[in-house]
Design a protein around this motif. Structure first.
Motif: not given
Lengths: 304, 358
Positions: A1-9, A132-139
């Motif tokens: 799911m995180e990956f999905f949001f990362e791609v989306l953003i 963001i990288l630390d807290n949600w693990n998203m790039v």
């Protein structure tokens, strides 16, 4: 799911970059009814002149000012020597003239400033935001976020300019009806010169953002091809449409690029990357079948 | 000076309705064809065949196809090269997969396949027009080239979609030399050009022109828009498809999908604009102009550079070429929107009465 949001953003933010280019199209189309295919080439010219002038030893701020002067002069020149002569021609003729203009710029710009790809450093680094990288693990790229901010500011300024200034009102009047605007004493040619100047400014902003991100190279002219489906989706005449269209296109093309190729690979075998090259167009095409005037476009009524 | 058509009376409807009603036109055309079929093969060199004449004819055919769609039916298309690609790959696949199919039949099948694809991408034209349609045809351009690159079946599993043309053999005669290929291409192009000339003055052609001038008005007087527009897409794509098949088989010999780029589509559009929108002759003039201009500039620019002592690199020459292209497009649109064909017509009008214009 995180990956999905990362791609989306990531997609949404790159959509903002498309919207930056699409804005230039909308401005000119709104004010003069010309579909300016050369907007992508103008982005290239703007970025190239900034880099070129900096190579001659000027600091960034001076280069930007000079590039703005070049873009304005170029816009006014185009209006004076090409478009003014084509008044009363069918819109398709004007469109084809801007294709000619595209080629003209694509030859002229590298001849003056050199054609080898160069980096443009405007002092923003393209790196993930640590928080963001630390807290949600998203790039999420810092650069993309700043670009989105720039686009937001630009749209707000343009909206205010169109809504509350004297020139903005005149621009809207011209867009509404050339003849009526002329008859109440609005100088049509000044207005068009201003619009081309503003479009040149938007191209400059887009060119600096794209140039800083991907380097200043010939591929910048293809930004126009990315902006076209955005325009179709948002409608040719709407500034907010350009933004919303850009977001939809950006997000959907990145998601498609991630999620469609594996499915197709299961079905047919082989490698199906590079979907983002055509996906926005097919999306826009399907959308057109449902709503021919785009999301925010004005409904066009044909009269015999 | 040139000729006058006075004194040529028509006594039958057949005589009045023929394709070239003026005797001198007929004689001129026959003379031209005689030169093209007999004179040129005797004198032209191998370089002329393979570098100038064959591409000229093939691009004329593609420009003709686009001219039918854009010039006669008024639907702007930026996907011409993609339809050519469909033709090239379809011809290749028919040759490869159908046992013993004659090459001409596979060219026709290639045209028909392209026509089918053309109809598919022409469907949006029923709902949208103008710029929107132009952008929709860009979808065809990108999507088709992507498909040809990514589906290995279409190029018989060759790497990056490159196909090499088969040998051309008709009735046991192998077309190997450039001269043979030139004659084959010439015959096909002449046939299709005459067909097009006949088509645009028929009911279909007139319906296309009515739709071009104003489609709402056309539908009011009883022209079926859907049929007319889709027919224009089909016929245009057929021409482009055949041109694409010839491009692969008679010109390059081996092609890849990326060769049919957006740039090529633009080039063909330029041929139509410079040659004359809505003119059969214009397609040929435009193709000749666009193909000869780079060769001309290649020779001329270094000469001028030497004259003024300017250091011109080859990169500069190619930049100037692009610039001249762009400038010429704008120039023609401003000064003579009907292109070279119109200039030819004006010249003919003037020469008719010269040297006593009154």
């Amino acid at each position: 799911m995180e990956f999905f949001f990362e791609v989306l953003i990531g997609g949404l933010l790159s959509g903002v970059m498309y919207a930056l280019v699409a804005l230039g199209f909308v401005l000119i189309y709104k004010a003069s009814g010309v579909f300016n295919f050369a907007q992508g080439a103008m982005v290239y010219l703007a970025a190239l002149s900034v880099v070129g002038i900096m190579e001659w030893g000027a600091p960034l701020w001076l280069a930007v000012i000079l590039a703005f002067a070049i873009m304005t002069a170029f816009g006014i020149g185009t209006e004076k020597f090409v478009l003014r002569k084509l008044v009363n021609q069918p819109p398709i003729a004007l469109f084809m003239a801007t294709i000619g203009l595209t080629f003209f710029i694509e030859g002229l710009a590298p001849m003056i400033f050199g054609s080898d790809p160069r980096a443009l450093d405007i002092g923003i680094v393209d790196e993930p935001i640590p928080y963001i990288l630390d807290n949600w693990n998203m790039v999420i790229s810092k650069f993309d976020l700043i670009a989105a901010g720039v686009a937001a500011v630009l749209v707000t300024v343009l909206a205010l300019f169109f809504q509350y200034t004297r020139i903005g009102r005149a621009l809207r009047a011209v867009a509404d009806d050339h003849q009526a605007a002329l008859s109440i004493g609005i100088p049509l040619q000044h207005i068009w010169a201003i619009v081309w100047g503003v479009a040149g400014f938007v191209a400059l902003v887009a060119g600096m953002m794209w140039g800083a991100r991907n380097g200043v190279q010939f591929a910048l002219t293809f930004t126009a091809l990315k902006a076209l489906p955005v325009l179709i989706l948002g409608g040719f005449t709407s500034v907010p449409g350009a933004i919303v269209g850009g977001l939809i296109i950006g997000a959907s093309e990145k998601l498609a690029e991630i999620y469609i190729p594996p499915v197709m690979q299961d079905l047919f075998g082989g490698n199906f990357g590079g979907i983002e090259g055509w996906f926005p167009y097919v999306l826009a095409l399907l959308f057109l079948l449902v709503r021919p005037e785009g999301l925010f476009g004005e409904k066009h009524i044909d009269r015999v | 000076m040139l000729y006058r058509e006075a004194g040529q009376f028509k006594t039958t409807y057949a005589a009045d309705q023929q394709l070239f009603p003026i005797r001198q036109d007929r004689i001129g055309l026959i003379a031209l064809l005689a030169v093209a079929f007999l004179g040129v093969p005797m004198f032209a060199s191998e370089y002329w065949f393979s570098a100038i004449l064959i591409p000229f004819l093939i691009f004329s055919l593609a420009a003709l196809g686009l001219n039918i769609l854009t010039g006669y039916a008024g639907q702007l298309s930026l996907g011409t090269a993609a339809f050519m690609a469909v033709g090239a790959y379809a011809a290749y696949n028919f040759q490869l997969r159908v046992e013993g199919i004659p090459i001409l039949v596979s060219f026709i099948c290639a045209g028909l396949t392209a026509a089918g694809v053309g109809i598919l991408f022409g469907l949006p034209s029923l709902r949208i027009k103008g710029f929107y349609l132009a952008v929709a045809t860009l979808a065809a351009q990108f999507f088709i080239v992507w498909c040809l690159t990514k589906f290995p079946w279409l190029s018989n599993n060759s790497s990056s979609g490159v196909i090499s043309a088969h040998n051309i053999e008709i009735l046991g005669y192998a077309f190997n030399t450039p001269r043979d290929k030139y004659l084959l291409v010439l015959a096909i192009v002449v046939l299709l050009a005459l067909a097009a000339k006949n088509m645009v003055r028929s009911t279909t052609g007139r319906a296309w022109m009515a739709v071009r001038d104003m489609d709402v008005a056309a539908s009011v007087i009883g022209i079926r828009l859907m049929r007319t527009k889709l027919l224009a897409f089909a016929v245009s794509s057929f021409y482009c498809g055949v041109a694409g098949a010839l491009y692969a088989y008679c010109y390059l010999g081996s092609v890849e999908p990326d060769g049919f780029s957006l740039d090529m589509s633009f080039r063909i559009l330029f041929m139509v604009i410079i040659g004359g929108v809505g003119s059969i002759l214009g397609s040929f003039l435009g193709a000749a102009f666009i193909l000869l201009l780079p060769i001309f500039l290649d020779i001329l620019l270094p000469f001028f550079a030497g004259l003024f002592g300017l250091p011109f690199s080859s990169a500069t020459v190619s930049h100037i070429q692009i610039m001249v292209f762009g400038a010429l497009i704008m120039f023609f649109l401003i000064v003579e929107p009907h292109g070279l064909a119109r200039l030819w017509q004006i010249a003919k009008e003037k020469l008719r009465l010269w040297p006593f214009p009154h």
